[in-house]
Every structure is written in structure tokens, then in C-alpha cells.
Motif scaffolding. Structure first.
Motif, PDB file in Angstrom:
ATOM      1  N   ARG A 176       0.815  -1.218   0.000  1.00 20.33           N
ATOM      2  CA  ARG A 176       0.000   0.000   0.000  1.00 20.33           C
ATOM      3  C   ARG A 176       0.845   1.263   0.000  1.00 20.33           C
ATOM      4  O   ARG A 176       0.421   2.295  -0.536  1.00 20.33           O
ATOM      5  CB  ARG A 176      -0.970  -0.026   1.190  1.00 20.33           C
ATOM      6  CG  ARG A 176      -2.073  -1.051   1.015  1.00 20.33           C
ATOM      7  CD  ARG A 176      -3.107  -0.992   2.120  1.00 20.33           C
ATOM      8  NE  ARG A 176      -4.088  -2.048   1.959  1.00 20.33           N
ATOM      9  CZ  ARG A 176      -5.073  -2.281   2.819  1.00 20.33           C
ATOM     10  NH1 ARG A 176      -5.197  -1.520   3.919  1.00 20.33           N
ATOM     11  NH2 ARG A 176      -5.933  -3.260   2.600  1.00 20.33           N
ATOM     12  N   ARG A 177       2.015   1.210   0.596  1.00 20.06           N
ATOM     13  CA  ARG A 177       2.903   2.376   0.549  1.00 20.06           C
ATOM     14  C   ARG A 177       3.246   2.715  -0.902  1.00 20.06           C
ATOM     15  O   ARG A 177       3.176   3.873  -1.323  1.00 20.06           O
ATOM     16  CB  ARG A 177       4.187   2.096   1.332  1.00 20.06           C
ATOM     17  CG  ARG A 177       4.057   2.175   2.836  1.00 20.06           C
ATOM     18  CD  ARG A 177       5.323   1.644   3.517  1.00 20.06           C
ATOM     19  NE  ARG A 177       6.533   2.214   2.942  1.00 20.06           N
ATOM     20  CZ  ARG A 177       7.091   3.353   3.334  1.00 20.06           C
ATOM     21  NH1 ARG A 177       6.547   4.037   4.326  1.00 20.06           N
ATOM     22  NH2 ARG A 177       8.189   3.792   2.768  1.00 20.06           N
ATOM     23  N   THR A 178       3.597   1.695  -1.679  1.00 18.46           N
ATOM     24  CA  THR A 178       3.958   1.925  -3.071  1.00 18.46           C
ATOM     25  C   THR A 178       2.757   2.410  -3.870  1.00 18.46           C
ATOM     26  O   THR A 178       2.875   3.320  -4.704  1.00 18.46           O
ATOM     27  CB  THR A 178       4.520   0.635  -3.695  1.00 18.46           C
ATOM     28  OG1 THR A 178       5.609   0.168  -2.896  1.00 18.46           O
ATOM     29  CG2 THR A 178       4.996   0.874  -5.110  1.00 18.46           C
TER      30      THR A 178
ATOM     31  N   SER B  40       0.328   4.132  -2.774  1.00 17.55           N
ATOM     32  CA  SER B  40       0.111   5.534  -2.429  1.00 17.55           C
ATOM     33  C   SER B  40       1.062   6.444  -3.204  1.00 17.55           C
ATOM     34  O   SER B  40       0.667   7.516  -3.673  1.00 17.55           O
ATOM     35  CB  SER B  40       0.285   5.754  -0.916  1.00 17.55           C
ATOM     36  OG  SER B  40      -0.880   5.384  -0.215  1.00 17.55           O
ATOM     37  N   CYS B  41       2.315   6.044  -3.336  1.00 18.94           N
ATOM     38  CA  CYS B  41       3.276   6.846  -4.112  1.00 18.94           C
ATOM     39  C   CYS B  41       2.804   7.007  -5.550  1.00 18.94           C
ATOM     40  O   CYS B  41       2.829   8.115  -6.114  1.00 18.94           O
ATOM     41  CB  CYS B  41       4.655   6.185  -4.091  1.00 18.94           C
ATOM     42  SG  CYS B  41       5.488   6.215  -2.488  1.00 18.94           S
TER      43      CYS B  41
ATOM     44  N   ALA C 160      -1.959   8.232   2.331  1.00 20.71           N
ATOM     45  CA  ALA C 160      -0.531   7.901   2.301  1.00 20.71           C
ATOM     46  C   ALA C 160       0.052   7.892   3.704  1.00 20.71           C
ATOM     47  O   ALA C 160       0.868   7.015   4.048  1.00 20.71           O
ATOM     48  CB  ALA C 160       0.213   8.902   1.418  1.00 20.71           C
TER      49      ALA C 160
ATOM     50  N   ASN D 162      -1.052   4.794   5.310  1.00 24.44           N
ATOM     51  CA  ASN D 162      -0.391   3.630   4.734  1.00 24.44           C
ATOM     52  C   ASN D 162       1.076   3.535   5.099  1.00 24.44           C
ATOM     53  O   ASN D 162       1.765   2.619   4.645  1.00 24.44           O
ATOM     54  CB  ASN D 162      -0.539   3.642   3.209  1.00 24.44           C
ATOM     55  CG  ASN D 162      -1.926   3.219   2.763  1.00 24.44           C
ATOM     56  OD1 ASN D 162      -2.671   2.618   3.521  1.00 24.44           O
ATOM     57  ND2 ASN D 162      -2.277   3.549   1.531  1.00 24.44           N
ATOM     58  N   GLY D 163       1.583   4.488   5.894  1.00 25.65           N
ATOM     59  CA  GLY D 163       2.939   4.359   6.417  1.00 25.65           C
ATOM     60  C   GLY D 163       3.955   5.306   5.834  1.00 25.65           C
ATOM     61  O   GLY D 163       5.120   5.281   6.249  1.00 25.65           O
ATOM     62  N   LEU D 164       3.575   6.160   4.880  1.00 29.12           N
ATOM     63  CA  LEU D 164       4.520   7.147   4.365  1.00 29.12           C
ATOM     64  C   LEU D 164       4.703   8.260   5.393  1.00 29.12           C
ATOM     65  O   LEU D 164       3.735   8.702   6.027  1.00 29.12           O
ATOM     66  CB  LEU D 164       4.024   7.747   3.048  1.00 29.12           C
ATOM     67  CG  LEU D 164       4.017   6.827   1.823  1.00 29.12           C
ATOM     68  CD1 LEU D 164       3.434   7.564   0.625  1.00 29.12           C
ATOM     69  CD2 LEU D 164       5.406   6.334   1.499  1.00 29.12           C
TER      70      LEU D 164
ATOM     71  N   GLU E 123       8.771  11.503   3.155  1.00 26.98           N
ATOM     72  CA  GLU E 123       8.632  10.655   1.966  1.00 26.98           C
ATOM     73  C   GLU E 123       7.606  11.219   0.993  1.00 26.98           C
ATOM     74  O   GLU E 123       7.782  11.152  -0.230  1.00 26.98           O
ATOM     75  CB  GLU E 123       8.258   9.232   2.390  1.00 26.98           C
ATOM     76  CG  GLU E 123       9.407   8.493   3.065  1.00 26.98           C
ATOM     77  CD  GLU E 123       8.983   7.179   3.674  1.00 26.98           C
ATOM     78  OE1 GLU E 123       9.824   6.247   3.688  1.00 26.98           O
ATOM     79  OE2 GLU E 123       7.829   7.064   4.142  1.00 26.98           O
TER      80      GLU E 123
END
Length: 430
Positions: A358-360, A362-363, A385, A388-390, A394
Motif C-alpha cells: 500500500r505504501r507503493t 500511495s506513491c 498515504a 499507509n505508512g509514508l 517521503e
């Protein structure tokens, strides 16, 4: 004390080796020392087992993302020690672990006490927001506000040493494990299952608890068939610390008189201890909370995945309940089909694919929204984001990258939107 192999928990035993095992579970941000003042009395009849949550109290920082996983780690620890049947008392998150045990492994649970607990702790949004604050600011803001959440004002003022102990206990917790525990509480909801709890249950709550107070306690009592309620006056959330004598007396009485016979373990029930007349006069309260009937989803045909149900779950986890509720409430006959399409295919298909975390995702989403100039959606996905851990740094790097490939004017507008959202989401609330 113990050495802690992977997938187990740091623990300690107190009391006679031949006595029945009674487990004491801690709350989020605390260690097993929150039960120190109960141990001398409890060890007269039980072998007391205490454990630390991952990353708490110096325990190895191996995050667990669900209450079920914490319960499985506890069971693995007990299996390694040869403990098959036990009583269990847990505070807050520790109480959630107790409910999980009662529902998933009832044959191992002789009796249950739920302290400052709830079948659902606040909302998922609240705990994921707390995780965003910790990821952005560390644990210091949470630590400084802990005494206000855990103790009454009079106790905190009269006991400065205990108050400082509470602050330091949170401050020394591993941030990643704290965030994972917040995620575990965000996903915890056993309201529809309370009727399946078969162990005799004491629900114990402080009268002044503003985190999980008497209303949540009465919800538990109304839903669990064999449950009694005890409200401790003059106590807030960490009631075992604030009113240790009252909590100890209630636990002794409960576990002495409500210890179920084992299923087939060969162990014997603990004989009932004499009842203290003063305890017998302790007021009991009938449940007054009204429990809404659980909504049972329609069964899906065998082999056909429920894309809408999966999508709605993922959409809520990423964007938050408040946002999704608002969007769905605004849907009508004209826009309802579109919202179903988005939920089913964007969230139930693409966002649920295992190929990217999910981090990716979100990017990628932030970059695409910058390119398209979709600033309203950018605000929602900046919040997502963070959830989701960003980190804010970041997100800044994603927007800088987007400025090169999507254009400086588009990135300029995106920075304004993201900056405002990050301020709102990462500012600690007292």
C-alpha cells in the motif's frame, strides 16, 4: 524472566509452581509492571503469568498487526511452557486479547476478567490517526498526554512519581510496535460475536474512565451471556494502578468462584475461597446499553469473491471511515452505481492486488493525481498515504519527483494541498 524466541512473547512467572495459572495482560503503552500491586495477593492462590506486548518494556520489537496475532503469540508462549488451561485478566488491549482467546480457543480459558475493555475501541480512524502522529512525531506527544487518559486529575496530582512512571513507560516503547498495536485495535471489532463468549466473565471499569468507560463495559455485559459488571469509583482507565486494592479484591473473588472445570486437560478446578463479606456487598449494575442487531452479510456463491465487500473494507482502511461514510452518504440514484463501480474495481480489484504494497500504491496514486491536477482527491490520498505508512518527508520526495515529470506548476499546487493535510494529520491533540 524469559528469553524470547520469534513469534512468542516476553513473560515472567510469580507464585507457586503447582498452582493454577492466571494470566495478566497489559494495555497499550504499558508493561507487566502495571499489575505489580495485584501480584502479592494473587500469588497466594495462583501461579501468575505476566507478559509484555512486542516492543514494550524492553521486549523484542517484533510488531504484531492484529489482536488475533497477539493472541496466537501468547498461545505459542504458553504451549512452549506446557500451560494448557488458565484464567485470564486483561486491561484494554490486554482485554481484547482475552476476548480473542475466549472466542477462538474457549477450551483453554477457565475464567475471564475484562478491565477497561470494549468489544470495539473507538473508531478505526482514531487509532490510525494516532499511528500517523507517532510516525511523524515519535512517542513523546503520546507519552505526555498519557496521564490525562489513564488517571483521574486528583490521582495524577497526588502521585507525581506514578505519573512520571507512566510517561516514561510510553516514551520507552518501540514506535513501530506501538503503531502496529494501534493498527491491531483499529481492526478489532467483536460486537457481533459476544454471545459466543462462554467463560464466566467479570467486566471491571473505572467510574471516571473516559477512554473505555461504563458505557462500553455495559455493552460487554449485555452481550456476554455469563458476565457481571463491577464499577470502581474514583478510577480512570488504568484502574489496576489507580485503585489497586479494589481491583485485587474483585479479581480474587471472581477467579475464586468462577473457575470453570476443564474440558479434557486433566486439571482440576480451583476450590472456591471464602467470600469476603465486604466484597459480597459490592454493588453490581445491570446492563443498560442497547445493542443494535448485527448486520449479517449475505453469503457469496462458492468460488465467487465478494469484490464489493473486499473493496469497501480496503477503501475504509486506506481512506478512513469518516471519508468513506461521507462519500457513500452523498450517493443517490444518479451516482450510486459509480460509487459501487469504484468500490468494486478500484478498491476490490486493483488496490487489493498483492503485487504492490500500500505504501507503493500511495506513491503511484499521489504522482498520478499531481499529473492530472486532481487536488481534491490529492488531499484525501495524502491522508491515505500517511495512514499507509509514508512519512511527511517521503511524501515530500514523491512531490519533488512529480515536479520533474509532471511540471512545477502542478507540483506547486500539490505542495500547498499536501502541506495543509500533513499539518492537520500530524499535529498531536492534547
Amino acid at each position: 524472566m524469559s528469553e524470547t524466541p520469534p513469534n512468542t512473547l516476553q513473560y515472567r512467572f510469580d507464585g507457586p509452581e503447582d498452582a493454577p495459572v492466571l494470566i495478566l495482560g497489559p494495555s497499550l503503552g504499558t508493561t507487566w509492571h502495571m499489575w505489580d500491586r495485584q501480584v502479592p495477593e494473587l500469588t497466594k492462590q495462583w501461579r501468575v503469568f505476566r507478559f509484555d506486548l512486542p516492543g514494550h518494556g524492553g521486549a523484542p520489537a517484533r510488531p504484531a498487526g492484529s489482536v488475533g496475532e497477539l493472541a496466537e503469540r501468547l498461545l505459542a508462549t504458553l504451549d512452549a511452557l506446557g500451560v494448557q488451561r488458565f484464567g485470564y485478566a486483561g486491561c484494554a488491549l490486554g482485554g481484547a486479547i482475552g476476548l480473542e482467546l475466549a472466542l477462538r480457543r474457549p477450551e483453554r480459558l477457565a475464567s475471564l476478567a475484562l478491565v477497561a475493555a470494549s468489544p470495539r475501541f473507538g473508531t478505526a480512524d482514531e487509532f490510525r490517526q494516532r499511528g500517523v502522529v507517532v510516525r511523524s512525531n515519535g512517542l513523546d506527544p503520546i507519552a505526555r498526554s498519557a496521564p490525562d487518559r489513564w488517571f483521574t486529575g486528583g490521582f495524577a496530582a497526588a502521585q507525581p512519581a506514578i505519573t512520571e512512571w507512566a510517561v516514561q513507560m510510553v516514551r520507552t516503547t518501540d514506535p513501530g510496535c506501538y503503531i502496529a498495536a494501534c493498527e491491531a485495535l483499529a481492526g478489532f471489532d467483536v460486537r457481533p460475536e459476544l454471545g459466543r463468549v462462554g467463560a464466566p466473565t467479570l467486566v471491571l471499569v473505572g467510574s471516571d474512565d473516559r477512554v473505555t468507560g461504563p458505557a462500553e463495559a455495559r455493552t460487554l455485559v449485555a452481550g456476554i451471556p455469563d458476565a457481571r459488571l463491577a464499577v470502581v469509583p474514583g478510577a480512570s482507565h488504568l484502574v489496576p494502578v489507580e485503585q489497586p486494592a479494589a481491583v485485587t479484591d474483585l479479581l480474587v473473588r471472581h477467579f475464586s468462584t468462577a473457575w470453570q472445570q476443564p474440558f479434557d486437560t486433566g486439571q482440576t478446578a480451583l476450590p472456591a475461597a471464602p467470600v469476603n463479606p465486604a466484597l459480597a456487598a459490592a454493588p453490581q449494575f445491570a446492563p443498560r446499553a442497547e445493542i443494535a442487531p448485527a448486520v449479517v452479510p449475505q453469503a457469496q456463491p462458492f468460488g465467487e469473491p465478494d469484490r464489493y465487500g473486499t473493496g469497501l473494507k480496503v477503501r475504509r482502511e486506506v481512506l478512513g471511515d469518516a471519508h468513506v461514510d461521507q462519500v457513500l452518504a452523498q450517493a443517490d440514484d444518479f451516482s450510486g452505481d459509480f460509487q459501487e463501480l469504484v468500490t468494486r474495481y478500484a478498491w476490490g480489484e486493483v488496490w487489493d492486488r498483492p503485487g504492490l504494497d500500500r505504501r507503493t500504491r500511495s506513491c503511484v496514486t499521489l504522482t498520478a493525481l499531481v499529473a492530472g491536477g486532481h487536488l481534491e482527491e490529492l488531499a484525501a490520498h495524502t491522508r491515505a498515504a500517511l495512514r499507509n505508512g509514508l512519512t511527511p518527508d517521503e511524501i515530500k520526495e514523491v512531490l519533488l519527483q512529480a515536479a520533474v515529470y509532471c511540471g512545477v506548476p502542478a507540483a506547486n499546487s500539490a505542495f500547498r494541498v499536501a502541506q495543509q493535510v500533513i499539518r492537520e494529520e500530524t499535529t498531536p491533540t492534547e
